[in-house]
Motif scaffolding. Structure first.
Motif, PDB file in Angstrom:
ATOM      1  N   VAL A 112       5.495 -23.391 -16.066  1.00 11.68           N
ATOM      2  CA  VAL A 112       4.382 -22.587 -15.578  1.00 11.68           C
ATOM      3  C   VAL A 112       4.973 -21.368 -14.875  1.00 11.68           C
ATOM      4  O   VAL A 112       5.896 -21.490 -14.070  1.00 11.68           O
ATOM      5  CB  VAL A 112       3.494 -23.386 -14.596  1.00 11.68           C
ATOM      6  CG1 VAL A 112       2.444 -22.493 -13.957  1.00 11.68           C
ATOM      7  CG2 VAL A 112       2.838 -24.557 -15.313  1.00 11.68           C
ATOM      8  N   ARG A 113       4.432 -20.191 -15.214  1.00 13.40           N
ATOM      9  CA  ARG A 113       4.887 -18.955 -14.586  1.00 13.40           C
ATOM     10  C   ARG A 113       3.684 -18.249 -13.971  1.00 13.40           C
ATOM     11  O   ARG A 113       2.632 -18.123 -14.588  1.00 13.40           O
ATOM     12  CB  ARG A 113       5.525 -18.018 -15.605  1.00 13.40           C
ATOM     13  CG  ARG A 113       5.960 -16.682 -15.005  1.00 13.40           C
ATOM     14  CD  ARG A 113       6.534 -15.686 -16.016  1.00 13.40           C
ATOM     15  NE  ARG A 113       7.580 -16.292 -16.813  1.00 13.40           N
ATOM     16  CZ  ARG A 113       7.488 -16.506 -18.134  1.00 13.40           C
ATOM     17  NH1 ARG A 113       6.403 -16.179 -18.793  1.00 13.40           N
ATOM     18  NH2 ARG A 113       8.476 -17.058 -18.788  1.00 13.40           N
ATOM     19  N   PHE A 114       3.863 -17.800 -12.742  1.00 14.05           N
ATOM     20  CA  PHE A 114       2.871 -16.971 -12.066  1.00 14.05           C
ATOM     21  C   PHE A 114       3.501 -15.607 -11.828  1.00 14.05           C
ATOM     22  O   PHE A 114       4.606 -15.523 -11.285  1.00 14.05           O
ATOM     23  CB  PHE A 114       2.462 -17.571 -10.713  1.00 14.05           C
ATOM     24  CG  PHE A 114       1.794 -18.901 -10.812  1.00 14.05           C
ATOM     25  CD1 PHE A 114       0.516 -19.022 -11.346  1.00 14.05           C
ATOM     26  CD2 PHE A 114       2.434 -20.045 -10.370  1.00 14.05           C
ATOM     27  CE1 PHE A 114      -0.113 -20.262 -11.428  1.00 14.05           C
ATOM     28  CE2 PHE A 114       1.819 -21.288 -10.448  1.00 14.05           C
ATOM     29  CZ  PHE A 114       0.544 -21.398 -10.978  1.00 14.05           C
ATOM     30  N   GLU A 115       2.813 -14.560 -12.240  1.00 11.95           N
ATOM     31  CA  GLU A 115       3.262 -13.196 -12.005  1.00 11.95           C
ATOM     32  C   GLU A 115       2.145 -12.457 -11.277  1.00 11.95           C
ATOM     33  O   GLU A 115       0.986 -12.551 -11.672  1.00 11.95           O
ATOM     34  CB  GLU A 115       3.551 -12.478 -13.314  1.00 11.95           C
ATOM     35  CG  GLU A 115       4.657 -13.107 -14.132  1.00 11.95           C
ATOM     36  CD  GLU A 115       4.740 -12.519 -15.527  1.00 11.95           C
ATOM     37  OE1 GLU A 115       5.411 -11.474 -15.688  1.00 11.95           O
ATOM     38  OE2 GLU A 115       4.125 -13.088 -16.440  1.00 11.95           O
ATOM     39  N   ILE A 116       2.502 -11.731 -10.249  1.00  9.33           N
ATOM     40  CA  ILE A 116       1.533 -10.928  -9.522  1.00  9.33           C
ATOM     41  C   ILE A 116       1.864  -9.467  -9.818  1.00  9.33           C
ATOM     42  O   ILE A 116       2.916  -8.958  -9.418  1.00  9.33           O
ATOM     43  CB  ILE A 116       1.589 -11.204  -8.000  1.00  9.33           C
ATOM     44  CG1 ILE A 116       1.480 -12.705  -7.711  1.00  9.33           C
ATOM     45  CG2 ILE A 116       0.500 -10.406  -7.290  1.00  9.33           C
ATOM     46  CD1 ILE A 116       0.247 -13.398  -8.276  1.00  9.33           C
ATOM     47  N   LEU A 117       0.961  -8.826 -10.542  1.00  6.80           N
ATOM     48  CA  LEU A 117       1.177  -7.459 -11.003  1.00  6.80           C
ATOM     49  C   LEU A 117       0.346  -6.493 -10.171  1.00  6.80           C
ATOM     50  O   LEU A 117      -0.834  -6.751  -9.906  1.00  6.80           O
ATOM     51  CB  LEU A 117       0.790  -7.333 -12.475  1.00  6.80           C
ATOM     52  CG  LEU A 117       1.403  -8.387 -13.412  1.00  6.80           C
ATOM     53  CD1 LEU A 117       0.764  -8.329 -14.776  1.00  6.80           C
ATOM     54  CD2 LEU A 117       2.905  -8.186 -13.507  1.00  6.80           C
ATOM     55  N   GLU A 118       0.959  -5.382  -9.803  1.00  3.89           N
ATOM     56  CA  GLU A 118       0.250  -4.374  -9.024  1.00  3.89           C
ATOM     57  C   GLU A 118      -0.443  -3.403  -9.966  1.00  3.89           C
ATOM     58  O   GLU A 118       0.202  -2.773 -10.810  1.00  3.89           O
ATOM     59  CB  GLU A 118       1.245  -3.627  -8.136  1.00  3.89           C
ATOM     60  CG  GLU A 118       0.590  -2.662  -7.198  1.00  3.89           C
ATOM     61  CD  GLU A 118       1.568  -2.093  -6.182  1.00  3.89           C
ATOM     62  OE1 GLU A 118       1.124  -1.295  -5.370  1.00  3.89           O
ATOM     63  OE2 GLU A 118       2.758  -2.455  -6.208  1.00  3.89           O
ATOM     64  N   LYS A 119      -1.753  -3.310  -9.833  1.00  2.00           N
ATOM     65  CA  LYS A 119      -2.520  -2.378 -10.652  1.00  2.00           C
ATOM     66  C   LYS A 119      -2.688  -1.060  -9.898  1.00  2.00           C
ATOM     67  O   LYS A 119      -2.513   0.000 -10.453  1.00  2.00           O
ATOM     68  CB  LYS A 119      -3.874  -2.986 -11.016  1.00  2.00           C
ATOM     69  CG  LYS A 119      -4.522  -2.315 -12.184  1.00  2.00           C
ATOM     70  CD  LYS A 119      -5.595  -3.158 -12.792  1.00  2.00           C
ATOM     71  CE  LYS A 119      -6.198  -2.422 -13.966  1.00  2.00           C
ATOM     72  NZ  LYS A 119      -7.284  -3.144 -14.569  1.00  2.00           N
ATOM     73  N   ASP A 120      -3.054  -1.132  -8.633  1.00  3.30           N
ATOM     74  CA  ASP A 120      -3.037   0.001  -7.706  1.00  3.30           C
ATOM     75  C   ASP A 120      -2.945  -0.562  -6.294  1.00  3.30           C
ATOM     76  O   ASP A 120      -2.739  -1.759  -6.125  1.00  3.30           O
ATOM     77  CB  ASP A 120      -4.221   0.956  -7.910  1.00  3.30           C
ATOM     78  CG  ASP A 120      -5.585   0.360  -7.604  1.00  3.30           C
ATOM     79  OD1 ASP A 120      -5.697  -0.448  -6.648  1.00  3.30           O
ATOM     80  OD2 ASP A 120      -6.549   0.691  -8.308  1.00  3.30           O
ATOM     81  N   ASP A 121      -3.121   0.281  -5.284  1.00  2.00           N
ATOM     82  CA  ASP A 121      -2.895  -0.153  -3.899  1.00  2.00           C
ATOM     83  C   ASP A 121      -3.725  -1.361  -3.485  1.00  2.00           C
ATOM     84  O   ASP A 121      -3.260  -2.193  -2.716  1.00  2.00           O
ATOM     85  CB  ASP A 121      -3.148   1.001  -2.927  1.00  2.00           C
ATOM     86  CG  ASP A 121      -2.059   2.059  -3.006  1.00  2.00           C
ATOM     87  OD1 ASP A 121      -0.993   1.766  -3.581  1.00  2.00           O
ATOM     88  OD2 ASP A 121      -2.285   3.170  -2.500  1.00  2.00           O
ATOM     89  N   ASP A 122      -4.952  -1.450  -3.942  1.00  2.00           N
ATOM     90  CA  ASP A 122      -5.839  -2.547  -3.534  1.00  2.00           C
ATOM     91  C   ASP A 122      -6.343  -3.365  -4.713  1.00  2.00           C
ATOM     92  O   ASP A 122      -7.416  -3.966  -4.641  1.00  2.00           O
ATOM     93  CB  ASP A 122      -7.037  -1.994  -2.737  1.00  2.00           C
ATOM     94  CG  ASP A 122      -6.619  -1.557  -1.347  1.00  2.00           C
ATOM     95  OD1 ASP A 122      -5.833  -2.288  -0.713  1.00  2.00           O
ATOM     96  OD2 ASP A 122      -7.075  -0.485  -0.902  1.00  2.00           O
ATOM     97  N   LEU A 123      -5.577  -3.400  -5.780  1.00  2.00           N
ATOM     98  CA  LEU A 123      -5.984  -4.155  -6.970  1.00  2.00           C
ATOM     99  C   LEU A 123      -4.739  -4.747  -7.628  1.00  2.00           C
ATOM    100  O   LEU A 123      -3.757  -4.040  -7.857  1.00  2.00           O
ATOM    101  CB  LEU A 123      -6.715  -3.232  -7.945  1.00  2.00           C
ATOM    102  CG  LEU A 123      -7.516  -3.869  -9.059  1.00  2.00           C
ATOM    103  CD1 LEU A 123      -8.633  -4.757  -8.498  1.00  2.00           C
ATOM    104  CD2 LEU A 123      -8.108  -2.793  -9.951  1.00  2.00           C
ATOM    105  N   SER A 124      -4.788  -6.036  -7.876  1.00  2.00           N
ATOM    106  CA  SER A 124      -3.649  -6.688  -8.518  1.00  2.00           C
ATOM    107  C   SER A 124      -4.143  -7.672  -9.573  1.00  2.00           C
ATOM    108  O   SER A 124      -5.331  -7.967  -9.673  1.00  2.00           O
ATOM    109  CB  SER A 124      -2.774  -7.394  -7.476  1.00  2.00           C
ATOM    110  OG  SER A 124      -3.521  -8.308  -6.719  1.00  2.00           O
TER     111      SER A 124
END
Length: 163
Positions: free
Chosen positions: A104-116
Motif C-alpha cells: 500500500v502506498r500513500f502519496e500526498i501531492l500538492e496541487k496549490d497552497d491550500d489544495l492537495s
C-alpha cells in the motif's frame, strides 16, 4: 506471476504538508481506530517507533469474511521530501491465499497552497496458480480511509483557521 495495481485519488482543501503530518506517521493508523471503530478494531505497534521497519498488527472487519481479520504490515518507505509512505503486508490476509506481495502506498501531492491530493495505491503480485484471488483486491477500503481521514483533517484545519 501476475502483477497488478489499483489507485484512488481524493482532493482535500488543505496544504499537503499538513496532510502529510498525519499520513507520514502512525497518526493515520491511530486516527482510523478512532474514526472507524466498526471497521478498525485494534492497532498494535509490534516493533519500531513509526519509522521504516515499524511492524504493525491491525485487527479489522473484512466484509468478505465473517468476523474480524488480523494482519501485520511493515513500513518499508517514508519519504518526507516527496510525501510518500509505503507499507507491505508481512503476515495474514492476502498472503494466506497466495499473494507474493501486497503493498500500500500513500502519496500526498500538492496541487496549490491550500489544495492537495491523497493518492492511495495498492500494488500486488500473485502466484500464477492463485490467479482466481486477484479479484479480492479492491481499492474501496483505501478510498474510504482517504475520505474519512481527509474530511476529519480538513475540519480540524478549518477550525484552526477560525481560531
Amino acid at each position: 506471476m501476475i502483477k497488478g495495481q489499483l489507485s484512488h485519488e481524493l482532493e482535500v482543501s488543505m496544504p499537503a504538508a499538513m496532510v502529510w503530518e498525519t499520513y507520514g506517521t502512525l497518526q493515520l493508523d491511530k486516527l482510523l481506530v478512532k474514526l472507524l471503530p466498526n471497521v478498525v478494531r485494534d492497532l498494535q505497534v509490534m516493533e519500531g517507533n513509526g519509522g521504516v521497519g515499524t511492524l504493525v498488527s491491525l485487527t479489522w472487519f473484512h466484509p468478505d469474511t465473517p468476523g474480524f481479520s488480523v494482519y501485520k504490515t511493515k513500513l518499508t518507505k517514508i519519504d518526507n521530501e516527496n510525501r510518500v509512505r509505503e507499507e507491505e503486508l508481512v503476515e495474514g490476509e492476502y498472503l494466506d491465499v497466495g499473494f507474493l506481495l501486497y503493498r500500500v502506498r500513500f502519496e500526498i501531492l500538492e496541487k496549490d497552497d491550500d489544495l492537495s491530493i491523497i493518492r492511495s495505491t495498492i500494488e500486488y503480485e500473485l502466484a500464477e496458480e492463485c490467479v482466481m484471488y486477484a479479484s479480492l483486491v479492491s481499492i474501496n477500503s483505501l478510498a474510504i480511509i482517504a475520505e474519512v481521514a481527509g474530511k476529519h483533517l480538513t475540519e480540524e484545519y478549518k477550525a484552526k483557521l477560525k481560531a
